[in-house]
Design a protein around this motif. Structure first.
Motif, short mmCIF file in Angstrom:
data_model
loop_
_atom_site.label_atom_id
_atom_site.label_comp_id
_atom_site.label_asym_id
_atom_site.label_seq_id
_atom_site.Cartn_x
_atom_site.Cartn_y
_atom_site.Cartn_z
N LEU A 288 0.70 -0.96 0.11
CA LEU A 288 0.02 -0.08 0.01
C LEU A 288 0.93 1.32 0.10
O LEU A 288 2.06 1.18 0.77
CB LEU A 288 -0.89 0.03 1.21
N THR A 289 0.49 2.22 -0.81
CA THR A 289 1.12 3.57 -0.81
C THR A 289 1.15 4.08 0.75
O THR A 289 0.24 3.49 1.47
CB THR A 289 0.54 4.52 -1.80
N VAL A 290 2.01 5.17 0.91
CA VAL A 290 1.83 5.92 2.25
C VAL A 290 0.50 6.47 2.61
O VAL A 290 -0.08 6.08 3.52
CB VAL A 290 2.98 7.04 2.03
N LEU A 291 -0.14 6.88 1.64
CA LEU A 291 -1.45 7.26 2.11
C LEU A 291 -2.42 6.21 2.38
O LEU A 291 -3.40 6.07 3.20
CB LEU A 291 -2.17 8.22 0.78
N GLN A 292 -2.15 5.06 1.39
CA GLN A 292 -3.25 3.97 1.75
C GLN A 292 -2.94 3.49 3.12
O GLN A 292 -4.00 2.86 3.53
CB GLN A 292 -2.99 3.17 0.38
N ASN A 293 -1.78 3.35 3.43
CA ASN A 293 -1.40 2.92 4.66
C ASN A 293 -2.16 3.46 5.67
O ASN A 293 -2.49 2.85 6.74
CB ASN A 293 -0.07 2.95 4.96
N LEU A 294 -2.50 4.76 5.67
CA LEU A 294 -3.36 5.59 6.58
C LEU A 294 -4.72 5.45 6.12
O LEU A 294 -5.43 5.16 7.48
CB LEU A 294 -3.19 7.05 6.38
N LEU A 295 -5.25 5.19 4.92
CA LEU A 295 -6.61 5.06 4.68
C LEU A 295 -7.16 3.81 5.15
O LEU A 295 -8.23 3.60 5.52
CB LEU A 295 -6.82 5.17 3.45
N LEU A 296 -6.14 2.86 5.16
CA LEU A 296 -6.43 1.44 5.81
C LEU A 296 -7.11 1.46 7.16
O LEU A 296 -8.03 0.50 7.47
CB LEU A 296 -5.27 0.48 5.79
N VAL A 297 -6.67 2.14 7.88
CA VAL A 297 -7.10 2.30 9.36
C VAL A 297 -8.31 3.36 9.73
O VAL A 297 -8.92 3.52 10.61
CB VAL A 297 -6.10 2.74 10.48
N LEU A 298 -8.57 3.95 8.44
CA LEU A 298 -9.90 4.93 8.58
C LEU A 298 -10.85 4.50 7.76
O LEU A 298 -10.92 3.50 6.74
CB LEU A 298 -9.18 6.18 7.68
N ALA A 299 -12.14 4.95 8.00
CA ALA A 299 -13.33 4.78 6.99
C ALA A 299 -13.19 5.20 5.57
O ALA A 299 -12.36 6.19 5.55
CB ALA A 299 -14.46 5.48 7.95
N ASP A 300 -13.90 4.56 4.86
CA ASP A 300 -13.78 5.28 3.34
C ASP A 300 -14.46 6.21 3.01
O ASP A 300 -15.55 6.25 3.00
CB ASP A 300 -14.29 4.03 2.30
N ARG B 206 -9.03 13.55 3.53
CA ARG B 206 -8.54 14.93 3.87
C ARG B 206 -7.56 14.89 5.20
O ARG B 206 -6.61 15.57 5.24
CB ARG B 206 -9.79 15.65 4.19
N ARG B 207 -8.30 14.02 6.01
CA ARG B 207 -7.65 13.85 7.56
C ARG B 207 -6.02 13.23 7.23
O ARG B 207 -5.12 13.38 7.85
CB ARG B 207 -8.39 13.03 8.47
N ALA B 208 -6.02 12.24 6.47
CA ALA B 208 -4.83 11.43 6.15
C ALA B 208 -3.79 12.26 5.52
O ALA B 208 -2.66 12.54 6.01
CB ALA B 208 -5.20 10.23 5.20
N MET B 209 -4.18 13.13 4.69
CA MET B 209 -3.33 14.13 3.89
C MET B 209 -2.81 15.19 5.10
O MET B 209 -1.47 15.49 4.90
CB MET B 209 -3.88 14.99 2.65
N GLU B 210 -3.70 15.78 5.99
CA GLU B 210 -3.23 16.60 7.06
C GLU B 210 -2.15 15.87 7.87
O GLU B 210 -1.23 16.49 8.40
CB GLU B 210 -4.63 16.65 7.84
N LEU B 211 -2.49 14.78 8.31
CA LEU B 211 -1.49 14.05 9.11
C LEU B 211 -0.11 13.93 8.37
O LEU B 211 0.88 13.95 8.95
CB LEU B 211 -2.17 12.51 9.61
N LEU B 212 -0.20 13.56 7.05
CA LEU B 212 0.94 13.57 6.30
C LEU B 212 1.82 14.74 6.59
O LEU B 212 3.18 14.67 6.48
CB LEU B 212 0.75 13.02 5.04
N HIS B 213 1.21 15.94 6.28
CA HIS B 213 1.79 17.17 6.33
C HIS B 213 2.17 17.50 7.65
O HIS B 213 3.37 17.78 7.68
CB HIS B 213 0.57 18.21 6.17
N GLU C 43 5.02 15.03 0.34
CA GLU C 43 5.44 14.51 -1.02
C GLU C 43 5.62 13.15 -1.23
O GLU C 43 6.00 12.70 -2.33
CB GLU C 43 6.55 15.33 -1.38
N PHE C 44 5.38 12.53 -0.16
CA PHE C 44 5.94 11.03 -0.38
C PHE C 44 4.36 9.98 -0.37
O PHE C 44 4.43 9.01 -0.11
CB PHE C 44 6.65 10.33 0.78
N ALA C 45 3.14 10.87 -0.23
CA ALA C 45 1.87 10.22 -0.18
C ALA C 45 1.67 9.44 -0.96
O ALA C 45 0.95 7.89 -0.76
CB ALA C 45 0.93 11.26 -0.21
N TYR C 46 2.20 9.16 -2.25
CA TYR C 46 1.85 8.19 -3.36
C TYR C 46 3.16 7.29 -3.56
O TYR C 46 3.15 6.44 -4.37
CB TYR C 46 1.54 8.79 -4.67
#
Lengths: 267, 250
Positions: free
Chosen positions: A92-104, A110-117, A123-126
């Protein structure tokens, strides 16, 4: 934030005569940051697994705000975990690794991107985790623990086997994220300086079977650093009063650095 | 031209070499037992245009598809169960060894005797031959699944279906691909034998007929058509699937 009451009357593993934990009691106040320090084999990881609901084969109780763990989780209380290794899904990409534990949902993205920030990984989200350094993987693992908006955080030596500057940065990220909503934290470490730099209270455990041997509040002002004079002074004071406090620990930390293949991982 | 894996020409060079050698030997020997590639090509054209070959080939393909789907789904389910439970593993291991070593011919004959000379018997016989090898491969995969990653899903209370799709199955994909590849290879071969022994259509039946007439040119024409289909499946389905699944390793 929630208050946590843990009581383990006995926890043992098949094939071992000495129980891992015996007559263990711990109360954590809502929003409190508690560090758990103890020698290898004291049952610290076992305790985290029990509190996190990953291990239910135990004679004991875990109460979150007075409700049994199962009921509390059903009612929507969230627990964030951070393990000794980052434990990311490599496919899973960096972003998908966060989305895995979140609801779809769009909100989740938005929350995942904010946390990555927040942890400097926008810049490594994908990209896939194998392209991340050891320190970056741990930042992602930290972001994942906070992604579920946890009422409680369980952290099992999360910054072990990274170099000192990387660990310092990671502690900075942790503190930044923690102060925002102040989830209740149970943080396992074998590094007393780290414990004193992070926690409101440091709980020392004995060797197997693990029991609480000392419960030390830390009233130093934040932000703190493990190398601060106040932290060093408190450490010296503790050790002079309790010379045996770290007896099982020094060998443990040496063993960890010499056997862990990720020792050289860094940002 | 660099002889690298990524160069698509390398794949074809060995095949081209084979055809050239075939042509040379055929023109040297000048015997009806070994027709030249050109003769075979003309025969292939005739069979294609008559509609006979497309019909027989499609029948065979349907049987292959049915047996493949059954063998993969049943084999994967049993493999996962055996890989996750020592008790089930111990219980079925003897049966598995028997299944792996039972000659295909025995299963085929028994199926025809018990279920009659029907398509159900044919497909069942092929699937039964393939299931044990799928089980062995998938069981290996299920044993190798990283429990620590599954623990992450449990710890964060990831819903079961999402855990299956994003945490469990990705660890199994390499094994499923291996099972699918070796599965297809075995199924092609056995389907033809099954058709030869008990069906009145399909490529296997047709090859049997040509054998009785010693029509070697037609046999080779059918073989070429068959090989073309196998390669198309590899190029159109298997390799792109491989790339998609292994993207994160790139």
């Amino acid at each position: 934030m929630i208050g946590v009451d843990v009581q383990v009357r006995r926890k043992s593993y098949a094939g071992s005569e000495t129980p891992a934990l015996s007559d263990f009691r711990l109360r954590i106040e809502p929003g409190e940051f508690v560090a758990l320090v103890g020698p290898s084999g004291a049952g610290k990881s076992t305790l985290l697994n029990i509190v996190g609901g990953l291990d239910s084969q135990v004679d004991g109780d875990v109460l979150l705000d007075g409700s049994p763990l199962g009921t509390a989780l059903e009612s929507g209380l969230a627990i964030g975990h951070m393990f000794q290794e980052p434990r990311l899904m490599p496919w899973l990409t960096v972003l998908q690794n966060l989305l895995l534990v979140l609801a779809d949902s769009d909100e989740a993205s938005r929350r995942a991107m904010e946390l990555l920030h927040r942890v400097g990984l926008t810049e490594f989200a994908y990209v896939y985790p194998r392209q991340l350094s050891g320190g970056m993987s741990r930042r992602l693992s930290l972001a994942r623990a906070f992604a579920v908006d946890p009422n409680m955080l369980l952290m099992d030596e999360p910054f072990v086997s990274v170099d000192a500057p990387t660990a310092a940065r990671l502690r900075g990220f942790l503190t930044d994220l923690w102060v925002q909503k102040r989830p209740t934290v149970l943080f396992v470490t074998h590094d007393l300086r780290e414990a004193l730099a992070l926690a409101d209270r440091v709980v020392f455990m004995s060797g197997r079977p693990g029991r609480v041997v000392l419960d030390q509040p830390v009233a130093l002002p934040r932000p703190r650093d493990p190398e601060d004079a106040s932290v060093t002074a408190l450490r010296e004071q503790l050790l002079s009063r309790n010379p045996d406090l770290l007896s099982g620990l020094e060998t443990h930390s040496i063993a960890v650095t010499s056997t862990d293949p990720n020792t050289e991982a860094s940002v | 031209m660099a002889l690298t894996e990524s160069n698509p020409w390398v794949r074809w060079m060995s095949l081209l070499g084979f055809v050239v050698v075939w042509q040379l030997v055929a023109s040297l020997l000048q015997t009806p037992d070994l027709p030249s590639p050109i003769e075979v090509l003309f025969s292939l054209q005739t069979h294609l245009l008559s509609g006979e070959l497309p019909y027989q080939l499609s029948i065979t393909l349907l049987r292959v598809l049915a047996a493949f789907i059954i063998a993969m789904s049943v084999g994967t389910a049993i493999g996962i169960l055996m890989g996750n439970s020592h008790r089930l593993d111990a219980l079925f291991d003897g049966l598995l060894v028997l299944g792996l070593n039972l000659p295909a011919l025995v299963t085929i004959i028994l199926c025809y005797i018990w279920f009659g000379l029907t398509d159900v018997a044919a497909v069942t016989a092929v699937a039964l031959n393939k299931i044990p090898t799928v089980v062995v491969t998938v069981r290996e995969g299920a044993r190798a699944v990283d429990r620590r990653l599954l623990e992450v899903a449990t710890a964060f209370r990831v819903p079961p279906l999402r855990t299956l799709r994003q945490v469990y199955l990705p660890q199994l994909y390499p094994y499923l691909m291996a099972a699918a590849r070796s599965g297809l290879a075995l199924i092609w071969k056995i389907v033809l034998v099954v058709e030869l022994l008990g069906r009145s259509n399909g490529v296997g039946f047709q090859l049997g007929t040509y054998f009785q007439f010693f029509d070697i040119t037609s046999i080779l024409a059918y073989t070429v058509a068959f090989a073309a289909v196998v390669m198309a499946v590899e190029a159109i389905i298997m390799r792109p699937l491989d790339r998609r699944i292994g993207r994160w390793r790139a």
